[in-house]
Design a protein around this motif. Sequence first.
Motif, PDB file in Angstrom:
ATOM      1  N   GLY A   1      34.715  84.764  24.042  1.00  0.00           N
ATOM      2  CA  GLY A   1      35.451  86.093  23.489  1.00  0.00           C
ATOM      3  C   GLY A   1      36.610  85.472  22.422  1.00  0.00           C
ATOM      4  N   ILE A   2      37.265  84.842  23.574  1.00  0.00           N
ATOM      5  CA  ILE A   2      38.022  83.601  22.648  1.00  0.00           C
ATOM      6  C   ILE A   2      37.897  82.274  21.449  1.00  0.00           C
ATOM      7  CG2 ILE A   2      40.240  81.669  23.037  1.00  0.00           C
ATOM      8  CD1 ILE A   2      40.749  82.632  25.781  1.00  0.00           C
ATOM      9  N   GLY A   3      37.319  81.745  22.190  1.00  0.00           N
ATOM     10  CA  GLY A   3      36.268  81.591  20.709  1.00  0.00           C
ATOM     11  C   GLY A   3      35.922  81.995  20.013  1.00  0.00           C
ATOM     12  N   ILE A   4      35.061  83.416  19.751  1.00  0.00           N
ATOM     13  CA  ILE A   4      34.584  84.062  18.821  1.00  0.00           C
ATOM     14  C   ILE A   4      35.669  84.615  17.970  1.00  0.00           C
ATOM     15  CG2 ILE A   4      33.207  86.455  18.318  1.00  0.00           C
ATOM     16  CD1 ILE A   4      31.996  85.130  20.576  1.00  0.00           C
ATOM     17  N   THR A   5      36.828  85.405  18.463  1.00  0.00           N
ATOM     18  CA  THR A   5      38.089  85.804  17.624  1.00  0.00           C
ATOM     19  C   THR A   5      39.021  84.641  16.877  1.00  0.00           C
ATOM     20  OG1 THR A   5      38.451  87.166  20.294  1.00  0.00           O
ATOM     21  CG2 THR A   5      40.698  86.613  18.048  1.00  0.00           C
ATOM     22  N   ASN A   6      38.507  83.608  17.369  1.00  0.00           N
ATOM     23  CA  ASN A   6      38.963  82.134  16.830  1.00  0.00           C
ATOM     24  C   ASN A   6      38.697  81.808  15.551  1.00  0.00           C
ATOM     25  OD1 ASN A   6      41.532  80.390  16.429  1.00  0.00           O
ATOM     26  ND2 ASN A   6      39.985  78.320  16.817  1.00  0.00           N
ATOM     27  N   THR A   7      37.398  81.683  15.612  1.00  0.00           N
ATOM     28  CA  THR A   7      36.648  81.448  14.469  1.00  0.00           C
ATOM     29  C   THR A   7      36.217  83.124  13.626  1.00  0.00           C
ATOM     30  OG1 THR A   7      35.389  80.394  16.207  1.00  0.00           O
ATOM     31  CG2 THR A   7      34.118  80.829  14.082  1.00  0.00           C
ATOM     32  N   MET A   8      36.204  83.800  14.117  1.00  0.00           N
ATOM     33  CA  MET A   8      36.503  84.731  12.683  1.00  0.00           C
ATOM     34  C   MET A   8      37.658  84.775  12.080  1.00  0.00           C
ATOM     35  SD  MET A   8      33.259  85.544  12.814  1.00  0.00           S
ATOM     36  CE  MET A   8      33.013  86.625  11.477  1.00  0.00           C
ATOM     37  N   MET A   9      38.704  85.016  13.330  1.00  0.00           N
ATOM     38  CA  MET A   9      40.290  85.233  12.542  1.00  0.00           C
ATOM     39  C   MET A   9      39.791  84.130  11.053  1.00  0.00           C
ATOM     40  SD  MET A   9      42.724  85.822  15.817  1.00  0.00           S
ATOM     41  CE  MET A   9      43.902  85.976  14.466  1.00  0.00           C
ATOM     42  N   MET A  10      40.107  83.032  11.827  1.00  0.00           N
ATOM     43  CA  MET A  10      40.162  81.453  11.247  1.00  0.00           C
ATOM     44  C   MET A  10      39.509  81.935   9.104  1.00  0.00           C
ATOM     45  SD  MET A  10      42.227  79.419  11.736  1.00  0.00           S
ATOM     46  CE  MET A  10      42.253  78.415  10.502  1.00  0.00           C
ATOM     47  N   VAL A  11      37.995  82.712   9.730  1.00  0.00           N
ATOM     48  CA  VAL A  11      37.002  82.908   8.382  1.00  0.00           C
ATOM     49  C   VAL A  11      37.616  83.828   7.255  1.00  0.00           C
ATOM     50  CG1 VAL A  11      34.970  84.144   8.093  1.00  0.00           C
ATOM     51  CG2 VAL A  11      35.007  82.373  10.177  1.00  0.00           C
ATOM     52  N   VAL A  12      38.204  84.845   8.247  1.00  0.00           N
ATOM     53  CA  VAL A  12      39.051  85.555   7.276  1.00  0.00           C
ATOM     54  C   VAL A  12      39.835  85.576   6.495  1.00  0.00           C
ATOM     55  CG1 VAL A  12      40.769  88.249   7.043  1.00  0.00           C
ATOM     56  CG2 VAL A  12      38.308  87.710   8.851  1.00  0.00           C
ATOM     57  N   PHE A  13      41.209  84.440   7.534  1.00  0.00           N
ATOM     58  CA  PHE A  13      42.471  84.237   6.748  1.00  0.00           C
ATOM     59  C   PHE A  13      41.854  83.132   5.719  1.00  0.00           C
ATOM     60  CE2 PHE A  13      44.618  84.776  11.067  1.00  0.00           C
ATOM     61  CZ  PHE A  13      45.087  85.912  10.775  1.00  0.00           C
ATOM     62  N   GLU A  14      40.978  82.326   5.895  1.00  0.00           N
ATOM     63  CA  GLU A  14      40.339  81.919   4.070  1.00  0.00           C
ATOM     64  C   GLU A  14      39.586  82.269   3.053  1.00  0.00           C
ATOM     65  OE1 GLU A  14      37.338  79.511   5.839  1.00  0.00           O
ATOM     66  OE2 GLU A  14      38.835  78.128   7.525  1.00  0.00           O
TER      67      GLU A  14
END
Length: 403
Positions: A275-288
């Motif tokens: 979940g930490i890995g998925i959360t980090n990835t999806m958050m970066m996608v949204v912030f970009e």
Amino acid sequence: MVMLKIAFRNIFRNKRRSFLTVVSTMIGIMGVTVGLGWVYGIERMFTEEGKKLTGIVRVTAHDFQLKEKSLDISSNISSDEIRKYLRDFDGTAIGRIKFGAMIFSGDKDERAMGIGIEKEDRNIIGFDNFIYEGRFLDFEKNNEIIIGSKVKEKLGLKIGDSVTVLTFTQDKSISALNYKISGFYKMDNGRLNRSFYVTLKDAQYLLDMNNMVTEFLLYPKEEKNSEEYKKILVSELGKNYLVKLWSEIGINEYMSSVFPVVKLIFTLILSLLSGIGITNTMMMVVFERRKEIGVLKSQGMRNSDIRNLLCLEGGLIGSFASFLGIVTGGGIVYYFSVKGIKLGEVLETVSDTINIQSTIYMFFSWRLLIFGFLLGSILSVFVTFMTVTPEIKKEAVDNLRNK
């Protein structure tokens, strides 16, 4: 439908970002699948080994547990008496005798554990998987023996050789008989490779234990009925015999209570790491995509539509990545559920004292794959939703300034 087309277009518009998101999520779900397959495989190993050795329900004398380790056969029971109360039993009911002995071949000798078994033990223990030379016992013949690989190596035996088994009867008098070797076996349990098997009838004759056994084991066809059979036997035999479920015997009792907690802890840990890995990835996608959100808002797109669009994209990417994760992880789990993972001589040494296998087989289950898929898919949507919600509440100009 229009929203779905836009979502697909956005995903393929930035292929590099989408690829990295898929790979990151896939690795997380693959790790969950393989990790849980390993943990569940270890649990099944302990469970199956416990049931093979003790039966689903076991009947013994009250002092059997005190004398079991020393292989004292004076703690024995009548199998005929127990069978009287099992007329309606649906399953396999067998008697066994475990005893200590010395095996002599020429001028060599070796101490070993002897086990007297019935014909049904062939399938229960799975001898066809372990006999690597010769054949199983012929229960129509007398004085045949199959011997573990360690004893074979120590004494330099071969098929057709005769060996002498020396032991003590239940009255502590010396008894010896000659046996002809019909087969050799090698089990994952190192302790059992230092043992030998004879027919129950031959063991009773050798030990002067006519119709007596050291333990009587029940294997119901429906394991859910084991509690019922235990209650019947306790009510009929409780005063004279000790009746226990497999999960109440020795290390089985400890493992059956510990493993549910261990599984839960490992499930939470692996899910959290994934979940930490998925959360980090999806958050970066949204912030970009803050500027993109600002552009959509300036063009008059509603906040709910922007949120739904990004959540749909997150769901599509998460579902596809989770599917790849369970296919890859499931393939690894399935392979090692068949081939197993041999843990080497260290565990073989441990298995001499504890009834475990030196080869661990992962546990393949469709429920495991479904869990991994749902974990990745739902988490991707949830993280996207939680990340994008604060962004769409901002003014368009703030999104464009990337604040």
